[in-house]
Design a protein around this motif. Structure first.
Motif, PDB file in Angstrom:
ATOM      1  N   VAL A 190     -67.343  73.573 -56.683  1.00 35.93           N
ATOM      2  CA  VAL A 190     -68.044  73.775 -58.055  1.00 35.93           C
ATOM      3  C   VAL A 190     -68.163  72.490 -58.869  1.00 35.93           C
ATOM      4  N   ALA A 191     -67.139  71.714 -58.833  1.00 35.85           N
ATOM      5  CA  ALA A 191     -67.083  70.605 -59.866  1.00 35.85           C
ATOM      6  C   ALA A 191     -68.242  69.622 -59.486  1.00 35.85           C
ATOM      7  N   LEU A 192     -68.518  69.551 -58.437  1.00 33.40           N
ATOM      8  CA  LEU A 192     -69.816  68.607 -58.059  1.00 33.40           C
ATOM      9  C   LEU A 192     -70.572  69.407 -57.042  1.00 33.40           C
ATOM     10  N   PRO A 193     -71.523  70.368 -57.800  1.00 34.68           N
ATOM     11  CA  PRO A 193     -72.526  71.311 -56.908  1.00 34.68           C
ATOM     12  C   PRO A 193     -73.591  70.259 -56.418  1.00 34.68           C
ATOM     13  N   ARG A 194     -74.197  71.045 -55.371  1.00 37.84           N
ATOM     14  CA  ARG A 194     -75.392  70.620 -54.622  1.00 37.84           C
ATOM     15  C   ARG A 194     -76.578  71.395 -54.930  1.00 37.84           C
ATOM     16  N   PRO A 195     -77.112  71.636 -56.050  1.00 35.93           N
ATOM     17  CA  PRO A 195     -78.154  72.723 -55.884  1.00 35.93           C
ATOM     18  C   PRO A 195     -79.251  72.486 -55.102  1.00 35.93           C
ATOM     19  N   ALA A 196     -79.736  73.499 -54.449  1.00 31.41           N
ATOM     20  CA  ALA A 196     -80.747  73.724 -53.521  1.00 31.41           C
ATOM     21  C   ALA A 196     -82.129  72.721 -54.125  1.00 31.41           C
ATOM     22  N   ALA A 197     -82.343  72.835 -55.281  1.00 40.32           N
ATOM     23  CA  ALA A 197     -83.542  72.248 -55.845  1.00 40.32           C
ATOM     24  C   ALA A 197     -83.374  70.574 -56.059  1.00 40.32           C
ATOM     25  N   LEU A 198     -82.015  70.052 -55.570  1.00 35.37           N
ATOM     26  CA  LEU A 198     -82.041  68.736 -55.550  1.00 35.37           C
ATOM     27  C   LEU A 198     -81.960  68.083 -54.101  1.00 35.37           C
ATOM     28  N   GLU A 199     -82.050  69.029 -52.993  1.00 34.83           N
ATOM     29  CA  GLU A 199     -82.001  68.778 -51.439  1.00 34.83           C
ATOM     30  C   GLU A 199     -82.981  67.711 -51.293  1.00 34.83           C
ATOM     31  N   PRO A 200     -84.291  67.752 -51.665  1.00 29.88           N
ATOM     32  CA  PRO A 200     -85.202  66.656 -51.183  1.00 29.88           C
ATOM     33  C   PRO A 200     -84.960  65.554 -51.671  1.00 29.88           C
ATOM     34  N   ALA A 201     -84.457  65.447 -52.989  1.00 32.59           N
ATOM     35  CA  ALA A 201     -83.952  63.976 -53.449  1.00 32.59           C
ATOM     36  C   ALA A 201     -82.842  63.553 -52.643  1.00 32.59           C
ATOM     37  N   VAL A 202     -81.581  64.440 -52.472  1.00 31.73           N
ATOM     38  CA  VAL A 202     -80.475  64.028 -51.637  1.00 31.73           C
ATOM     39  C   VAL A 202     -80.740  63.322 -50.421  1.00 31.73           C
ATOM     40  N   ARG A 203     -81.779  64.333 -49.897  1.00 33.00           N
ATOM     41  CA  ARG A 203     -82.131  63.908 -48.298  1.00 33.00           C
ATOM     42  C   ARG A 203     -82.980  62.327 -48.329  1.00 33.00           C
ATOM     43  N   PHE A 204     -83.859  62.300 -49.425  1.00 37.67           N
ATOM     44  CA  PHE A 204     -84.395  61.039 -49.469  1.00 37.67           C
ATOM     45  C   PHE A 204     -83.581  59.869 -49.846  1.00 37.67           C
ATOM     46  N   TRP A 205     -82.384  60.072 -50.402  1.00 37.37           N
ATOM     47  CA  TRP A 205     -81.463  58.845 -50.822  1.00 37.37           C
ATOM     48  C   TRP A 205     -80.763  58.588 -49.513  1.00 37.37           C
ATOM     49  N   SER A 206     -80.440  59.706 -48.891  1.00 40.05           N
ATOM     50  CA  SER A 206     -79.729  59.371 -47.583  1.00 40.05           C
ATOM     51  C   SER A 206     -80.493  58.709 -46.650  1.00 40.05           C
ATOM     52  N   ARG A 207     -81.570  58.852 -46.437  1.00 42.07           N
ATOM     53  CA  ARG A 207     -82.530  58.144 -45.631  1.00 42.07           C
ATOM     54  C   ARG A 207     -82.558  56.573 -46.156  1.00 42.07           C
ATOM     55  N   VAL A 208     -82.732  56.448 -47.413  1.00 46.67           N
ATOM     56  CA  VAL A 208     -82.836  55.090 -47.994  1.00 46.67           C
ATOM     57  C   VAL A 208     -81.257  54.426 -47.620  1.00 46.67           C
ATOM     58  N   PHE A 209     -80.134  55.128 -47.766  1.00 52.82           N
ATOM     59  CA  PHE A 209     -78.908  54.451 -47.591  1.00 52.82           C
ATOM     60  C   PHE A 209     -78.725  54.244 -46.066  1.00 52.82           C
ATOM     61  N   SER A 210     -79.427  54.901 -45.141  1.00 47.94           N
ATOM     62  CA  SER A 210     -78.957  55.038 -43.661  1.00 47.94           C
ATOM     63  C   SER A 210     -80.110  54.813 -42.572  1.00 47.94           C
ATOM     64  N   GLU A 211     -81.196  54.800 -43.095  1.00 45.25           N
ATOM     65  CA  GLU A 211     -82.183  54.681 -42.067  1.00 45.25           C
ATOM     66  C   GLU A 211     -83.068  53.452 -42.242  1.00 45.25           C
ATOM     67  N   VAL A 212     -83.159  52.971 -43.370  1.00 42.11           N
ATOM     68  CA  VAL A 212     -84.049  51.472 -43.708  1.00 42.11           C
ATOM     69  C   VAL A 212     -83.223  50.669 -44.285  1.00 42.11           C
ATOM     70  N   ASP A 213     -83.278  49.337 -43.941  1.00 46.05           N
ATOM     71  CA  ASP A 213     -82.569  48.150 -44.589  1.00 46.05           C
ATOM     72  C   ASP A 213     -83.454  47.338 -45.344  1.00 46.05           C
ATOM     73  N   THR A 214     -82.851  46.370 -45.928  1.00 49.54           N
ATOM     74  CA  THR A 214     -83.410  45.566 -46.924  1.00 49.54           C
ATOM     75  C   THR A 214     -84.622  44.873 -46.485  1.00 49.54           C
ATOM     76  N   ARG A 215     -84.895  44.922 -45.225  1.00 47.21           N
ATOM     77  CA  ARG A 215     -86.346  44.503 -44.570  1.00 47.21           C
ATOM     78  C   ARG A 215     -87.325  45.445 -44.593  1.00 47.21           C
ATOM     79  N   SER A 216     -87.211  46.595 -45.251  1.00 49.24           N
ATOM     80  CA  SER A 216     -87.996  47.658 -45.184  1.00 49.24           C
ATOM     81  C   SER A 216     -87.830  48.664 -46.201  1.00 49.24           C
TER      82      SER A 216
END
Length: 444
Positions: free
Chosen positions: A22-48
């Protein structure tokens, strides 16, 4: 164990896990943003990177790639035509004039199925490019081993959730020498104005670059944010947006729900970075705790080992090098908070500074430092003098008379080494490097 005692223990453990979650909740409304940043951090590098909608982060129009490492201006020159093309497609769809035989038009239309013309026009002004970070995140995973143990123990000391130890992935990629265009610095990216509340920042030292001191400062700031705002998502967002800014957001919206504030608060300074700070953190925290699934095996840096000695006086750098048989590169790596003026010996190592020496330094380190202080130390720093430029003088000529390079003198005065001086211009002259003195040597 008696059944009642066992049940109590199980309930205590479940409650502890629930409290931590509960201290660091992950609301369902934020899931699209969390998934986006996960992709930024793991799918595309600094040449993309992604062309995307800056509000609906589940809307990604295109992934762009290039072959070379580009600076910001060259990258923008490639990205901007693509961004404008998406923008024009959205506007043409809004006006009913789009060529629907074009595959790219069909892709954009599918992303906004059912949208009204006004919604499409709004989307047109929100097309944004996000540079990939996968290579930087992987580098941060490797670097993190040097500081993780210190971060965990420090956060625990101040009652800050351990998961917040992932924040340097977002702030600096665990690079203690990182700097931003806005002037933030170090592992935890403190601005100077905030850093001075907790850290030493003067002509000798900038502790924003000291991972140990900066971690303590970050823990204090985060704990203060939490005590003032009441939740850890707000405390984290305040790390970016400011405590007063988050209090204004809460008061205006009448809520402390982080998802509601991110979705609906529209304060003038609550821009893309502030709205996305908490989702970005959640993505970084998840990736760092499951890194092998995305990045494969990672060999982390070993924890930094050092021996601390407090300097009893202002002492010459070269005397410390000689006394301990340690080279300047080692000292600099262990003491990144010391300013360039210390390393080029236009200033001494400052009194009261906790100097980090290699862990292999002799057991008599305090004795050696005391001997250096007696022989070559000063109770107070030497005041710099000033020089008024006379006709015919050049920066290089003045520097040479002072035993300096043109760059050293230029840096001290905020000039380029090739700067043309004006007659009557006043230059600050740093104190000359002190003479070499005999020193005690550390026992091995």
């Amino acid at each position: 164990m008696p059944p009642r005692l066992l049940l109590s223990l199980l309930l205590f453990c479940v409650a502890g896990v629930r409290a931590e979650t509960v201290a660091l909740p992950r609301p369902a409304a934020l899931e699209p943003a969390v998934r986006f940043w996960s992709r930024v951090f793991s799918e595309v590098d600094t040449r993309s990177g992604f062309l995307h909608d800056d509000r609906r982060l589940d809307v990604v129009y295109e992934t762009l790639h290039w072959n070379d490492d580009l600076d910001r201006s060259d990258r923008q020159a490639l990205v901007e035509p693509q961004r404008l093309a998406i923008q024009n497609i959205l506007l043409s769809l809004a006006d009913g004039k789009a060529d629907t035989s074009d595959p790219q038009v069909r892709r954009v239309r599918a992303l906004w199925q059912g949208a009204t013309p006004d919604q499409l026009r709004d989307a047109a002004i929100r097309v944004r490019f996000q540079l990939g970070q996968a290579d930087r995140f992987a580098a941060g995973l490797r670097r993190s081993g040097a500081w993780e143990a210190h971060i965990r123990s420090t956060l625990a000391q101040y009652g800050v959730p351990q998961e917040i130890g992932a924040l340097p992935y977002v702030e600096s990629g665990f690079d203690p020498m990182a700097g931003s265009h806005a002037g933030a610095a170090g592992l935890w990216q403190f601005m100077a104005s905030t850093g001075r509340l907790f850290l030493r920042i003067d002509q000798f030292v900038d502790e924003r670059y000291d991972p140990h001191a900066a971690t303590v400062a970050a823990a204090k700031l985060l704990r203060g944010n939490y005590d003032a705002l009441g939740t850890w998502p707000l405390a984290l967002t305040a790390y970016n947006h400011g405590r007063a800014g988050m209090r204004r957001a809460m008061d205006q919206m009448g809520t402390d729900d982080i998802a509601t504030l991110i979705e609906h608060y529209d304060g003038p300074a609550f821009g893309f970075a502030s709205r996305n700070f908490y989702p970005t953190f959640l993505a970084a925290q998840e990736l760092s705790s499951t890194s092998e699934q995305r990045f494969g095996p990672i060999t982390k840096a070993a924890p930094v080992q050092a021996r601390l000695v407090t300097l009893p006086a202002f002492v010459p750098l070269h005397a410390v090098e000689t006394g301990f048989g340690v080279d300047r590169g080692q000292l600099r790596a262990l003491n990144p908070a010391l300013r360039n003026a210390v390393w080029d010996e236009t200033r001494m190592l400052p009194k009261g500074y906790d100097l980090r020496l290699p862990a292999t330094s002799g057991a008599n380190a305090e004795t050696v430092i005391a001997g250096i202080a007696r022989r070559a130390g000063q109770a107070a720093p030497v005041n710099e003098s000033r020089h008024r430029v006379r006709p015919g003088e050049t920066l290089g000529g003045i520097a040479a008379r002072q035993g300096l390079s043109a760059r050293q003198l230029a840096d001290r005065n905020g000039l380029k080494p090739t700067a043309q001086l004006r007659i009557g211009q006043v230059l600050k002259l740093p104190p000359r490097p002190v003479g070499r003195v005999p020193t005690l040597k550390a026992a091995r």
